[in-house]
Write a protein that holds these residues in place. Sequence first.
Motif, PDB file in Angstrom:
ATOM      1  N   THR A 130      26.459  44.347  36.576  1.00  0.00           N
ATOM      2  CA  THR A 130      27.128  42.830  36.778  1.00  0.00           C
ATOM      3  C   THR A 130      26.133  42.247  37.845  1.00  0.00           C
ATOM      4  O   THR A 130      24.973  42.767  37.863  1.00  0.00           O
ATOM      5  CB  THR A 130      28.402  42.942  37.493  1.00  0.00           C
ATOM      6  N   VAL A 162      36.122  40.850  41.015  1.00  0.00           N
ATOM      7  CA  VAL A 162      36.347  40.927  39.480  1.00  0.00           C
ATOM      8  C   VAL A 162      34.962  40.162  39.014  1.00  0.00           C
ATOM      9  O   VAL A 162      34.975  39.158  39.350  1.00  0.00           O
ATOM     10  CB  VAL A 162      37.744  40.267  39.037  1.00  0.00           C
ATOM     11  N   GLU A 163      34.220  41.120  38.226  1.00  0.00           N
ATOM     12  CA  GLU A 163      33.105  40.295  37.691  1.00  0.00           C
ATOM     13  C   GLU A 163      32.966  40.839  36.172  1.00  0.00           C
ATOM     14  O   GLU A 163      33.716  41.328  35.589  1.00  0.00           O
ATOM     15  CB  GLU A 163      31.771  41.178  38.552  1.00  0.00           C
ATOM     16  N   GLU A 164      31.878  40.391  35.352  1.00  0.00           N
ATOM     17  CA  GLU A 164      31.619  40.594  34.342  1.00  0.00           C
ATOM     18  C   GLU A 164      30.146  41.005  33.872  1.00  0.00           C
ATOM     19  O   GLU A 164      29.092  41.048  34.659  1.00  0.00           O
ATOM     20  CB  GLU A 164      31.828  39.168  33.401  1.00  0.00           C
ATOM     21  N   PHE A 218      44.629  42.240  37.502  1.00  0.00           N
ATOM     22  CA  PHE A 218      43.879  41.651  38.396  1.00  0.00           C
ATOM     23  C   PHE A 218      44.748  41.224  39.449  1.00  0.00           C
ATOM     24  O   PHE A 218      44.631  41.237  40.593  1.00  0.00           O
ATOM     25  CB  PHE A 218      43.109  40.477  37.745  1.00  0.00           C
ATOM     26  N   ARG A 228      29.722  40.532  28.332  1.00  0.00           N
ATOM     27  CA  ARG A 228      30.779  39.603  29.248  1.00  0.00           C
ATOM     28  C   ARG A 228      32.162  40.301  29.315  1.00  0.00           C
ATOM     29  O   ARG A 228      33.143  39.727  29.366  1.00  0.00           O
ATOM     30  CB  ARG A 228      30.923  37.990  28.753  1.00  0.00           C
ATOM     31  N   GLN A 229      32.193  41.748  29.445  1.00  0.00           N
ATOM     32  CA  GLN A 229      33.416  42.405  29.507  1.00  0.00           C
ATOM     33  C   GLN A 229      33.608  42.342  30.843  1.00  0.00           C
ATOM     34  O   GLN A 229      33.144  42.189  31.707  1.00  0.00           O
ATOM     35  CB  GLN A 229      33.140  43.731  29.054  1.00  0.00           C
ATOM     36  N   LYS A 230      35.043  42.270  31.155  1.00  0.00           N
ATOM     37  CA  LYS A 230      35.687  42.302  32.553  1.00  0.00           C
ATOM     38  C   LYS A 230      35.377  43.473  33.143  1.00  0.00           C
ATOM     39  O   LYS A 230      35.440  44.768  32.799  1.00  0.00           O
ATOM     40  CB  LYS A 230      37.217  41.745  32.396  1.00  0.00           C
ATOM     41  N   TYR A 267      41.310  43.999  24.713  1.00  0.00           N
ATOM     42  CA  TYR A 267      41.287  42.435  24.613  1.00  0.00           C
ATOM     43  C   TYR A 267      42.252  42.149  23.515  1.00  0.00           C
ATOM     44  O   TYR A 267      42.505  40.997  23.112  1.00  0.00           O
ATOM     45  CB  TYR A 267      39.899  42.109  24.290  1.00  0.00           C
ATOM     46  N   GLN A 322      46.353  41.466  29.766  1.00  0.00           N
ATOM     47  CA  GLN A 322      45.348  41.719  30.289  1.00  0.00           C
ATOM     48  C   GLN A 322      44.914  40.998  31.675  1.00  0.00           C
ATOM     49  O   GLN A 322      44.147  41.967  32.286  1.00  0.00           O
ATOM     50  CB  GLN A 322      44.260  40.752  29.346  1.00  0.00           C
ATOM     51  N   VAL A 323      45.358  40.013  32.191  1.00  0.00           N
ATOM     52  CA  VAL A 323      45.156  39.596  33.753  1.00  0.00           C
ATOM     53  C   VAL A 323      46.015  40.256  34.439  1.00  0.00           C
ATOM     54  O   VAL A 323      45.859  40.052  35.588  1.00  0.00           O
ATOM     55  CB  VAL A 323      45.369  38.000  33.676  1.00  0.00           C
TER      56      VAL A 323
END
Length: 681
Positions: free
Chosen positions: A4, A73-75, A56, A80-82, A45, A52-53
């Motif tokens: 990331t 929290v990055e991608e 977090f 661009r997967q969490k 997803y 999903q969220v």
Amino acid sequence: MQSTINYLWHTDDLLGQGATASVYKARNKKSGELVAVKVFNTASYLRPREVQVREFEVLRKLNHQNIVKLFAVEETGGSRQKVLVMEYCSSGSLLSVLESPENAFGLPEDEFLVVLRCVVAGMNHLRENGIVHRDIKPGNIMRLLGEEGQSIYKLTDFGAARELDDDEKFVSVYGTEEYLHPDMYERAVLRKPQQKTFGVTVDLWSIGVTLYHAATGSLPFVPFGGPRRNKEIMGLQSQLVPILANILEVEQAKCWGFDQFFAETSDILQRAVVHVFSLSQAVLHRIYIHAHNTIAIFLEAVYEQTNVAPQHQEYLFEGHLCVLEPNLSAQHIAHTTASSPLTLFSMASETPKGLAFRDPALDIPKFVPKVDLQADYNTAKGVLGAGYQALRLARVLLAGQELMLRGLHWFVETLQATCRRTLEVTRMALLFLSSSLGAERFSSVAGMPEIQELKRATELRSQLRTLAGVLSRCSHNITETQMSLSSLSSELVKNRDQVHEDRSIQQIQCCVDKMYLIYKQFKKSRMRPGLGYNEEQIHKLDKVNFSHLAKRLLQVFQEECVQKYQTSLVTHGKRMRVAHETRNHLRLVGCSVAACNTEAQGAQESLSKILDRLSHQLLQDRTTGAQASPPPSAPYPSPALKDLVLHMQELCEEMKLLAFDLQDNNRIIEGLSRVPSAPDV
């Protein structure tokens, strides 16, 4: 490699993998700090957006030392997967700890308490924030080592977590089948139709299964059959069993709530442990007690585990008598350890029962004849687990022998001290008799015509002479007891040297170490699709060697450790009976000496009064005779007076002989009291 903006990891550094994500060990690109990154896969997803969220949001809300921290929290760059960047726990999970053969029979009690403390603290933080985890299990409890080497356990994996108040319900099913509440298990695994809803207490069920697993090394319920292997939980058993019984309750209405769970576990965690070795029973106990409790409560707790009533409990600590006042606070009890416990001596004699344990040989599986890499690995793991248990038991048995010998040696020393004190009292009593029975005063009143007074003096003299004889016999008896105790003390020193020279632990440890190397190879081989011919032959030889090592280990355990321990128990029982008899005998002798001393003082006082009166009368007669003219003297004394003079002369001679006897007795006692005792150990 994947990355990331701030973190970098290699896909080979896989820490764990689930249905919706994988966790890798990663590094900060700038500082090199190790972290764990949770990378979500495509399947994740497909879930609703709010699901999903949810993880977090839950992690952002939590901040506790027993919950894995969320850093960012990055991608990932391309897909661009969490990515969740979290605290890295370097010592694996509680599951990896429990799967180690060393813990096949459960965690040591001290480590279990650490797990309990950390899980309860983490769960308390979740409830304070209205969070239900829904997937508590050993694999979701991470472990790391603190700065002082202590274990710290942290809850992780909040993929199934959600906010839920105590009175709210949910219908969706999450979790791992071995740790699922039975109602959830029926619906999720057995596919039985039902319309039941679930509340926050489903976490309590999972905690109960996890704690049972950690305490015993086994699951309480194995889906589709399997043994339910109950294990004793030693000192914690009486406190922990009611908690497990009330959170492993199928009917949700009867299950405890979190408030009661936290209250009961907090009660356990706030207790201090006092190690008590019952010398009469040859068993080491762990007594859990609050610091604010009184010693009377501690004595009752000892009674519950040992069945030794408080009034019959006597204690030694590090060789010294330890008087525990019931009204004082338990904080006054000395700090103990398993190797330095309070030694409990019961006034009531009983046969030592020693440590009760299950023979590890009963838990050893057999290898299948053919080469089956997975089956061979499972068998090796089971055998090695039994080997570690044998090693643990061997250490406990050897420590038990040491505690028996050391505790009895200390008690013998207290008996020898009692002998010395009683001898000193006897010596002083004999000195008193010697000084009070001088013949001079009898000589000075030998011509007195007070026949009745002289008869009473003669009776008192006879009484004192009898008492002197009793005291002499007591001193001789005590001296013989001292010699017997010195002999027993020497035996104990010799036996302790033999225990210290015992090498059975090292032999078992050597077998375990060699077995572990083979186990590691089997663990590695099971991941392969198959073995070549030469590798297979080596594998077969390893199986044979592993079996021989296991057989040798059990032989040493049975023939060296168990047999020596059982022999020491029998010998200890005989010695304890002697110790009880000796103490009771010394008490009787001590009472006899005290009674003689009291009687001698009374007789001496009466004798002194008689002699004082006679001396006073003699002085008056002489004064009166000097003033008056002397009467005509008879050529011969009267027969009565002549008999009296002869009697007094005999009395004086006997008193001289008695004084000489007393002096000889004193010299003998003084010499015997200087006999050196056995050396300290």
